[in-house]
Design a protein around this motif. Structure first.
Motif, PDB file in Angstrom:
ATOM      1  N   ARG A 151       4.356  52.115  45.188  1.00  0.00           N
ATOM      2  CA  ARG A 151       5.099  53.252  45.752  1.00  0.00           C
ATOM      3  C   ARG A 151       6.088  52.740  46.795  1.00  0.00           C
ATOM      4  O   ARG A 151       5.868  51.669  47.385  1.00  0.00           O
ATOM      5  CB  ARG A 151       4.125  54.244  46.407  1.00  0.00           C
TER       6      ARG A 151
ATOM      7  N   CYS B 245       0.122  48.896  44.026  1.00  0.00           N
ATOM      8  CA  CYS B 245       0.469  50.239  44.512  1.00  0.00           C
ATOM      9  C   CYS B 245       1.826  50.638  43.942  1.00  0.00           C
ATOM     10  O   CYS B 245       1.903  51.565  43.148  1.00  0.00           O
ATOM     11  CB  CYS B 245       0.490  50.287  46.048  1.00  0.00           C
TER      12      CYS B 245
ATOM     13  N   CYS C  85       5.463  49.191  48.661  1.00  0.00           N
ATOM     14  CA  CYS C  85       4.247  49.106  49.478  1.00  0.00           C
ATOM     15  C   CYS C  85       3.657  47.686  49.460  1.00  0.00           C
ATOM     16  O   CYS C  85       3.704  46.994  48.450  1.00  0.00           O
ATOM     17  CB  CYS C  85       3.221  50.099  48.949  1.00  0.00           C
TER      18      CYS C  85
ATOM     19  N   HIS D 214      -0.915  54.562  52.074  1.00  0.00           N
ATOM     20  CA  HIS D 214      -1.526  53.353  52.619  1.00  0.00           C
ATOM     21  C   HIS D 214      -1.232  53.164  54.104  1.00  0.00           C
ATOM     22  O   HIS D 214      -1.998  52.504  54.797  1.00  0.00           O
ATOM     23  CB  HIS D 214      -1.106  52.140  51.778  1.00  0.00           C
TER      24      HIS D 214
HETATM   25 ZN   LIG Z   1       0.712  51.964  48.882  1.00  0.00          ZN
END
Ligand SMILES: [Zn+2]
Length: 147
Positions: A89, A87, A82, A100
């Motif tokens: 992920r 983050c 991401c 997001h």
């Molecule tokens: Zn994210």
């Protein structure tokens, strides 16, 4: 004793009269059964009577593609992460993770997208945006829509 013999003959006659067609049907069925058995042995599979169930579908799961989308792959070959900092992920759409990307879409829709929230921004380069909650959030959203 002749009376007894006569009675027996009468009974035998009556029984034969009644059972005559039945025995014919039974022998006919036996002949049919023999034909079915011969056909079954010739075909190699026993013949089922009646409609029966259609053949079971062959398992397609092995050939089917895996459900869901694959994570986006970055230029380095590894799975892209991401764009938002802290983050981590896997990225799914436009360089953002699922959560997001939804935030990105919401900010875009409400004309509040910050300048650093670009599509396919570098991993971890976008600063997260803490949106006001509750009454303050509603007020901010109304002001953004007025513009
Ligand atoms: Zn994210």
């Amino acid at each position: 004793m002749s009376l007894d013999k006569m009675l027996r003959d009468v009974v035998r006659e009556e029984v034969a009269k009644v059972l005559g067609p039945l025995t014919a049907i039974v022998t006919d069925l036996q002949a049919q059964g023999a034909v079915v058995a011969r056909l079954a042995s010739a075909l190699g599979t026993p013949i089922k009577r009646g409609p029966g169930r259609p053949p079971k579908a062959v398992a397609l799961t092995a050939t089917k593609a895996k459900r869901g989308r694959k994570a986006a792959v970055g230029a380095s070959g590894g799975a892209r992460v991401c764009a938002l900092e802290d983050c981590g992920r896997p990225a799914r759409s436009k360089g953002y993770c699922a959560a997001h990307y939804q935030k990105y879409r919401m900010l875009e829709r409400t004309d509040r997208l910050p300048s650093d929230w670009k599509p396919y921004a570098a991993e971890g380069s976008v600063k997260n945006l803490a949106l006001p909650r509750g009454r303050a959030g509603a007020k901010a959203l109304a002001e953004a829509r007025k513009k």
